[in-house]
Design a protein around this motif. Structure first.
Motif, short mmCIF file in Angstrom:
data_model
loop_
_atom_site.label_atom_id
_atom_site.label_comp_id
_atom_site.label_asym_id
_atom_site.label_seq_id
_atom_site.Cartn_x
_atom_site.Cartn_y
_atom_site.Cartn_z
N ILE A 138 -31.06 3.93 -17.36
CA ILE A 138 -32.46 3.63 -17.59
C ILE A 138 -33.31 4.16 -16.43
O ILE A 138 -34.37 4.76 -16.63
CB ILE A 138 -32.66 2.11 -17.78
N TYR A 183 -36.34 7.07 -16.57
CA TYR A 183 -37.71 6.84 -16.11
C TYR A 183 -38.09 7.78 -14.97
O TYR A 183 -39.24 8.21 -14.87
CB TYR A 183 -37.90 5.38 -15.70
N SER A 216 -38.93 11.03 -16.64
CA SER A 216 -40.14 10.91 -17.45
C SER A 216 -41.38 10.78 -16.57
O SER A 216 -42.37 11.51 -16.75
CB SER A 216 -40.02 9.69 -18.37
N GLU A 217 -41.35 9.87 -15.59
CA GLU A 217 -42.52 9.61 -14.76
C GLU A 217 -42.81 10.76 -13.80
O GLU A 217 -43.96 10.94 -13.39
CB GLU A 217 -42.32 8.31 -13.97
N ASN A 221 -32.13 10.26 -20.95
CA ASN A 221 -32.66 8.90 -20.97
C ASN A 221 -31.80 7.92 -21.75
O ASN A 221 -31.37 6.92 -21.22
CB ASN A 221 -34.08 8.93 -21.55
N ALA A 240 -38.53 6.42 -25.08
CA ALA A 240 -38.93 7.45 -24.11
C ALA A 240 -39.21 8.77 -24.82
O ALA A 240 -40.19 9.45 -24.51
CB ALA A 240 -37.83 7.62 -23.07
N CYS A 276 -40.71 3.26 -11.83
CA CYS A 276 -39.33 3.44 -12.27
C CYS A 276 -38.50 2.19 -12.01
O CYS A 276 -37.73 1.75 -12.88
CB CYS A 276 -38.69 4.64 -11.57
N GLN A 317 -39.76 -0.79 -14.37
CA GLN A 317 -39.36 -0.59 -15.77
C GLN A 317 -37.84 -0.72 -15.94
O GLN A 317 -37.36 -1.27 -16.93
CB GLN A 317 -39.84 0.79 -16.25
N THR A 318 -37.09 -0.21 -14.99
CA THR A 318 -35.63 -0.34 -15.05
C THR A 318 -35.22 -1.80 -15.03
O THR A 318 -34.36 -2.23 -15.81
CB THR A 318 -34.98 0.41 -13.87
#
Length: 446
Positions: free
Chosen positions: A68, A72, A75-76, A113, A118, A277, A280-281
């Motif tokens: 995870i 992130y 993605s971020e 991911n 996502a 990150c 959210q994780t």
């Protein structure tokens, strides 16, 4: 009251709780706790305690926050943006090329991911506005993004398959390998459909103008290097694992650290990105752990009631159904539940019933292979359910993320061809189990 009626009452109560909007882990765990205390008194408190201990001792669960976090980070840090630019240039000369590139983007994001959300977020925020600006048909492209994002729960490292592995007590590594060929096959089927449809009707996916494709070869090669990043991360993570040099948990840590190092090297790991990150994780990992804990407790109560044996007796003896008919009915039930539940809720509701039942069916496969194969079947069926009206999960995610010119009617009208493609893929995997089983058999034979 008979045990069968108690089990039916538990199931009905849980469904009622879920339909009132209660959180999945609260509804499932609450019903399990009340049933355990009612049936066995204070001794019933041992069930959630045993489930918690089993959860804490399950070492492969450490892979969950690692993957995870990796997703992130990528993605971020906007690495996915670079991937889309690569597909934009290299696939532009082909009719429907940007839509085909979007499927490729989704596959790579899935390999980074493991969550469909996502893929949906990246597709809706990066690809969808660009596709609409280029004159692509809005019904087709919304279907492309919904279908492509669903690959996130099948292509490794799939978080959903980790959850299935915990509940079905199957090795995560074999399940991930079993999802590779079906996931790539489904992506290939999507690409073939898009290409044929845009060749027949070029207005659905116009070719990128020549002046935008006229980039120097050096620039194109530089863009191509963006596509190597997820491949590097995937190779750094999976090659040591497949060759037996590292455990699954160690490989997940390598993947997370590799993604983090790449983001730092590109100068995109800011303090704000790192905080997002981490938060959210933590949030996603805790959510999955609570759900697994509730599912284990619910399954323990069902086992104690003998509900699995009762259902087996109903299907095989009283109704006289053959194993394949039972399997098909189980898949249909997943599709029906998918109209109002997400993949995690579906799994924890029916896994205590279906997984032991599948293991007893004579489907011409060894028991250990049946449960791996069924994990892939469940995941593909969940992908279809994500896109099935009236309450498919992806439909509402797309509605929340799409621009105003894309209506809910457009979104609903976009998914039928892709659902048919996915159902064809499901039928192929059911008819030819080696599509899913060949890779794990080959790797683990070493």
């Amino acid at each position: 009251m008979s045990y069968e009626m108690i089990a039916l009452f538990m199931f009905a109560s849980m469904m009622l709780m879920l339909m009132t909007g209660q959180r999945v882990f609260g509804a499932i765990g609450g019903i399990a706790a009340v049933a355990a205390l009612t049936l066995w008194g204070t001794g019933g408190s041992d069930i959630p305690f045993a489930a918690a201990m089993k959860l804490m001792k399950w070492y492969p669960l450490l892979t969950l926050p690692m993957f995870i976090f990796m997703g992130y980070v990528l993605s971020e840090s906007k690495i996915a943006d670079d991937l889309y630019k690569m597909f934009h240039v290299w696939m532009g000369p082909v009719s429907g090329g940007l839509a085909i590139g979007t499927i490729g983007l989704m596959v790579l994001v899935s390999a980074m991911n493991g969550l469909s959300v996502a893929g949906m977020a990246i597709g809706a925020t990066i690809a969808l506005p660009e596709l609409l600006r280029r004159g692509y048909d809005k019904k087709m492209v919304t279907g492309v993004i919904q279908a492509g994002s669903s690959l996130g729960i099948l292509v490794p490292p799939s978080v959903v398959l980790v959850l299935y592995a915990m509940i079905a007590r199957q090795p995560v590594g074999q399940l991930w390998l079993a999802g590779v060929v079906p996931g790539l096959m489904m992506a290939g089927m999507f690409i073939v459909y898009i290409y044929i449809r845009c060749r027949l009707n070029p207005r659905l996916g116009p070719v990128l103008p020549a002046e935008e494709r006229a980039l120097p070869l050096a620039d194109k090669l530089q863009l191509l290097s963006a596509g190597l990043l997820p491949i590097i991360i995937f190779a750094a993570m999976m090659v040591p694992f497949v060759n037996g040099w590292t455990s699954l948990v160690e490989s997940s840590a390598i993947g997370a650290m590799t993604a983090f190092a790449i983001a730092v090297a590109k100068g995109r790991m800011t303090r704000q990105v790192f905080q997002v990150c981490i938060r959210q994780t933590l949030a996603i990992s805790c959510m999955f752990m609570w759900i697994i804990l509730a599912a284990l407790g619910f399954g323990a109560v069902f086992d104690g009631l003998g509900a699995v044996k009762a259902i087996d007796n109903l299907f095989t003896r009283q109704l006289g159904l053959d194993p394949w008919t039972i399997l098909i009915l189980m898949q249909i039930s997943f599709l029906l539940m998918g109209t109002f539940l997400d993949d995690t809720a579906m799994l924890v509701i029916v896994a205590p019933l279906y997984v032991p039942l599948v293991a007893t069916l004579d489907l011409g496969l060894p028991r250990e292979q049946v449960l791996i194969w069924y994990g892939v079947l469940y995941t593909v069926t969940t992908q279809i359910a994500y896109m099935t009206p009236p309450f498919g999960y992806n439909l509402f995610l797309m509605r929340a993320m799409a621009p105003p010119e894309v209506s809910l009617r457009d979104i609903y009208g976009s998914i039928l061809p892709f659902v048919l493609v996915m159902m064809t893929a499901l039928a192929l995997i059911m008819a030819f189990p080696q599509i899913a089983l060949w890779l794990p058999e080959t790797v683990y034979a070493k």
